[in-house]
Design a protein around this motif. Sequence first.
Motif, PDB file in Angstrom:
ATOM      1  N   ALA A 141     -26.711 -22.102  -7.111  1.00 41.94           N
ATOM      2  CA  ALA A 141     -26.617 -22.678  -8.448  1.00 41.94           C
ATOM      3  C   ALA A 141     -25.297 -22.254  -9.076  1.00 41.94           C
ATOM      4  O   ALA A 141     -24.830 -21.135  -8.868  1.00 41.94           O
ATOM      5  CB  ALA A 141     -27.790 -22.231  -9.323  1.00 41.94           C
ATOM      6  N   ARG A 142     -24.732 -23.159  -9.871  1.00 46.85           N
ATOM      7  CA  ARG A 142     -23.462 -22.896 -10.561  1.00 46.85           C
ATOM      8  C   ARG A 142     -23.713 -22.787 -12.066  1.00 46.85           C
ATOM      9  O   ARG A 142     -24.372 -23.650 -12.651  1.00 46.85           O
ATOM     10  CB  ARG A 142     -22.446 -23.999 -10.276  1.00 46.85           C
ATOM     11  CG  ARG A 142     -22.033 -24.073  -8.809  1.00 46.85           C
ATOM     12  CD  ARG A 142     -20.935 -25.114  -8.602  1.00 46.85           C
ATOM     13  NE  ARG A 142     -20.546 -25.205  -7.204  1.00 46.85           N
ATOM     14  CZ  ARG A 142     -19.643 -24.432  -6.619  1.00 46.85           C
ATOM     15  NH1 ARG A 142     -19.025 -23.505  -7.340  1.00 46.85           N
ATOM     16  NH2 ARG A 142     -19.352 -24.574  -5.343  1.00 46.85           N
ATOM     17  N   LEU A 143     -23.184 -21.726 -12.657  1.00 47.78           N
ATOM     18  CA  LEU A 143     -23.273 -21.510 -14.094  1.00 47.78           C
ATOM     19  C   LEU A 143     -21.895 -21.758 -14.704  1.00 47.78           C
ATOM     20  O   LEU A 143     -20.932 -21.057 -14.373  1.00 47.78           O
ATOM     21  CB  LEU A 143     -23.749 -20.088 -14.404  1.00 47.78           C
ATOM     22  CG  LEU A 143     -25.090 -19.668 -13.791  1.00 47.78           C
ATOM     23  CD1 LEU A 143     -25.389 -18.215 -14.146  1.00 47.78           C
ATOM     24  CD2 LEU A 143     -26.216 -20.578 -14.241  1.00 47.78           C
ATOM     25  N   ASP A 144     -21.800 -22.740 -15.565  1.00 40.07           N
ATOM     26  CA  ASP A 144     -20.533 -23.079 -16.206  1.00 40.07           C
ATOM     27  C   ASP A 144     -20.367 -22.248 -17.473  1.00 40.07           C
ATOM     28  O   ASP A 144     -21.196 -22.328 -18.401  1.00 40.07           O
ATOM     29  CB  ASP A 144     -20.487 -24.570 -16.543  1.00 40.07           C
ATOM     30  CG  ASP A 144     -20.502 -25.440 -15.300  1.00 40.07           C
ATOM     31  OD1 ASP A 144     -19.924 -25.022 -14.279  1.00 40.07           O
ATOM     32  OD2 ASP A 144     -21.109 -26.533 -15.344  1.00 40.07           O
ATOM     33  N   LEU A 145     -19.305 -21.460 -17.522  1.00 44.47           N
ATOM     34  CA  LEU A 145     -18.971 -20.669 -18.706  1.00 44.47           C
ATOM     35  C   LEU A 145     -17.878 -21.382 -19.471  1.00 44.47           C
ATOM     36  O   LEU A 145     -16.783 -21.595 -18.936  1.00 44.47           O
ATOM     37  CB  LEU A 145     -18.517 -19.264 -18.298  1.00 44.47           C
ATOM     38  CG  LEU A 145     -19.498 -18.445 -17.453  1.00 44.47           C
ATOM     39  CD1 LEU A 145     -18.911 -17.071 -17.163  1.00 44.47           C
ATOM     40  CD2 LEU A 145     -20.844 -18.320 -18.134  1.00 44.47           C
ATOM     41  N   PRO A 146     -18.111 -21.777 -20.728  1.00 42.23           N
ATOM     42  CA  PRO A 146     -17.086 -22.503 -21.485  1.00 42.23           C
ATOM     43  C   PRO A 146     -15.960 -21.586 -21.931  1.00 42.23           C
ATOM     44  O   PRO A 146     -16.027 -20.357 -21.797  1.00 42.23           O
ATOM     45  CB  PRO A 146     -17.873 -23.065 -22.670  1.00 42.23           C
ATOM     46  CG  PRO A 146     -18.981 -22.084 -22.872  1.00 42.23           C
ATOM     47  CD  PRO A 146     -19.352 -21.584 -21.500  1.00 42.23           C
ATOM     48  N   ALA A 147     -14.925 -22.190 -22.471  1.00 35.00           N
ATOM     49  CA  ALA A 147     -13.778 -21.416 -22.956  1.00 35.00           C
ATOM     50  C   ALA A 147     -14.146 -20.561 -24.161  1.00 35.00           C
ATOM     51  O   ALA A 147     -13.483 -19.557 -24.436  1.00 35.00           O
ATOM     52  CB  ALA A 147     -12.625 -22.352 -23.292  1.00 35.00           C
ATOM     53  N   THR A 148     -15.212 -20.939 -24.877  1.00 36.01           N
ATOM     54  CA  THR A 148     -15.640 -20.194 -26.060  1.00 36.01           C
ATOM     55  C   THR A 148     -16.700 -19.141 -25.740  1.00 36.01           C
ATOM     56  O   THR A 148     -17.383 -18.680 -26.661  1.00 36.01           O
ATOM     57  CB  THR A 148     -16.198 -21.178 -27.107  1.00 36.01           C
ATOM     58  OG1 THR A 148     -17.283 -21.915 -26.518  1.00 36.01           O
ATOM     59  CG2 THR A 148     -15.121 -22.140 -27.575  1.00 36.01           C
ATOM     60  N   VAL A 149     -16.830 -18.770 -24.470  1.00 35.49           N
ATOM     61  CA  VAL A 149     -17.847 -17.795 -24.109  1.00 35.49           C
ATOM     62  C   VAL A 149     -17.539 -16.453 -24.769  1.00 35.49           C
ATOM     63  O   VAL A 149     -16.385 -16.046 -24.897  1.00 35.49           O
ATOM     64  CB  VAL A 149     -17.919 -17.659 -22.575  1.00 35.49           C
ATOM     65  CG1 VAL A 149     -16.624 -17.100 -22.003  1.00 35.49           C
ATOM     66  CG2 VAL A 149     -19.093 -16.778 -22.163  1.00 35.49           C
ATOM     67  N   GLN A 150     -18.579 -15.777 -25.211  1.00 36.44           N
ATOM     68  CA  GLN A 150     -18.418 -14.502 -25.899  1.00 36.44           C
ATOM     69  C   GLN A 150     -18.294 -13.366 -24.887  1.00 36.44           C
ATOM     70  O   GLN A 150     -18.796 -13.453 -23.771  1.00 36.44           O
ATOM     71  CB  GLN A 150     -19.612 -14.248 -26.834  1.00 36.44           C
ATOM     72  CG  GLN A 150     -19.809 -15.303 -27.899  1.00 36.44           C
ATOM     73  CD  GLN A 150     -21.052 -15.045 -28.733  1.00 36.44           C
ATOM     74  OE1 GLN A 150     -21.775 -14.081 -28.498  1.00 36.44           O
ATOM     75  NE2 GLN A 150     -21.305 -15.896 -29.703  1.00 36.44           N
ATOM     76  N   THR A 151     -17.633 -12.315 -25.310  1.00 39.26           N
ATOM     77  CA  THR A 151     -17.515 -11.126 -24.470  1.00 39.26           C
ATOM     78  C   THR A 151     -18.806 -10.301 -24.567  1.00 39.26           C
ATOM     79  O   THR A 151     -19.554 -10.387 -25.546  1.00 39.26           O
ATOM     80  CB  THR A 151     -16.316 -10.275 -24.900  1.00 39.26           C
ATOM     81  OG1 THR A 151     -16.481  -9.902 -26.288  1.00 39.26           O
ATOM     82  CG2 THR A 151     -15.023 -11.058 -24.742  1.00 39.26           C
ATOM     83  N   GLY A 152     -19.032  -9.510 -23.538  1.00 39.73           N
ATOM     84  CA  GLY A 152     -20.212  -8.658 -23.530  1.00 39.73           C
ATOM     85  C   GLY A 152     -20.958  -8.765 -22.209  1.00 39.73           C
ATOM     86  O   GLY A 152     -20.466  -9.317 -21.215  1.00 39.73           O
ATOM     87  N   ASP A 153     -22.164  -8.213 -22.196  1.00 37.83           N
ATOM     88  CA  ASP A 153     -23.006  -8.189 -21.004  1.00 37.83           C
ATOM     89  C   ASP A 153     -23.935  -9.397 -21.001  1.00 37.83           C
ATOM     90  O   ASP A 153     -24.517  -9.756 -22.035  1.00 37.83           O
ATOM     91  CB  ASP A 153     -23.830  -6.900 -20.948  1.00 37.83           C
ATOM     92  CG  ASP A 153     -22.956  -5.665 -20.798  1.00 37.83           C
ATOM     93  OD1 ASP A 153     -21.912  -5.764 -20.114  1.00 37.83           O
ATOM     94  OD2 ASP A 153     -23.306  -4.609 -21.361  1.00 37.83           O
TER      95      ASP A 153
END
Length: 298
Positions: free
Chosen positions: A221-233
């Motif tokens: 499975a592929r998880l798309d992280l957008p450019a506005t993804v927040q930092t953290g765990d």
Amino acid sequence: MAAALALLLLLPGALQAQAPLPPAPSIPLPGDGPLLLPPPPPPTVPPPSLGPAAPPLDAPDPTNRMARPALVAELSQQTVEITTGFTGTQLLVFGATDRLLGPQPDGSPGDDVLVIAQNAPEPMIVRRKIQVLGFWINGPSARFRSVPGFYVVTGTRPLREMLPDVERSTKHLGLDKLPLASTGVQDPGYREALLQLKQNAGQWREQETPMHIAGSRLFRARLDLPATVQTGDYQVQVLLVRQGRVLARQELGFRVERVGAAAQIAEVAEQQPLVYGIFCVLLAAFAGWMGSVLFRRS
């Protein structure tokens, strides 16, 4: 007569010349004294053993199936780095199951895999804009106590087909089952507005397209992280579903952090906001002056 007399004279000497016979052994009777028995034979010492005999090579191991995990999953990377040119990225979740996945050729149902990725929830305020005398100002608002900034659901089938409504409500699985308790204005329209805002930003998704299955046991499975993804765990839960019930669960995790110039700028903006504001104003003024010089008409 003389011969008989000679025989009688020789007989006592012959009897005296014979060795005396040993006395006959006496068998003690009860009460006569301790009974002496012959010593027991020495104990037989078994030969040294090298351990239990190993089973034959073709014998099945009954504990092998019990020790084998029903679900094994892993992430392609543990850290996502955000630089000044970060435009988003993809994270790969892959693994294998003990039983076959998906519908089988004989019509029997197979297992399903569900992947849920999210970060730590934070409070969020949703406001409604109202128009007063031709100006748009902030109106009534609803404050949501626990809102995940990132929430993605994907699986071998759509979530509604894998789990019944009661199971999804109990485990809070799916966008429509998120526990979004709010204070302030109690209007379902604010929840729908929050859902729409997050989906338009690419931060909340419930993918209907099934994940890739190879060999009826391997999944990806592929998880798309957008450019506005927040930092953290971030936490990734991989669930094994069989006949509408969750049988196994494995939790994975990754971290999103800024590196390079982006990390330094974010650190200055957080620790020294005044210096950061003055620098931004000076930079904007310099950019405007430079643009006027370059594009000045003669």
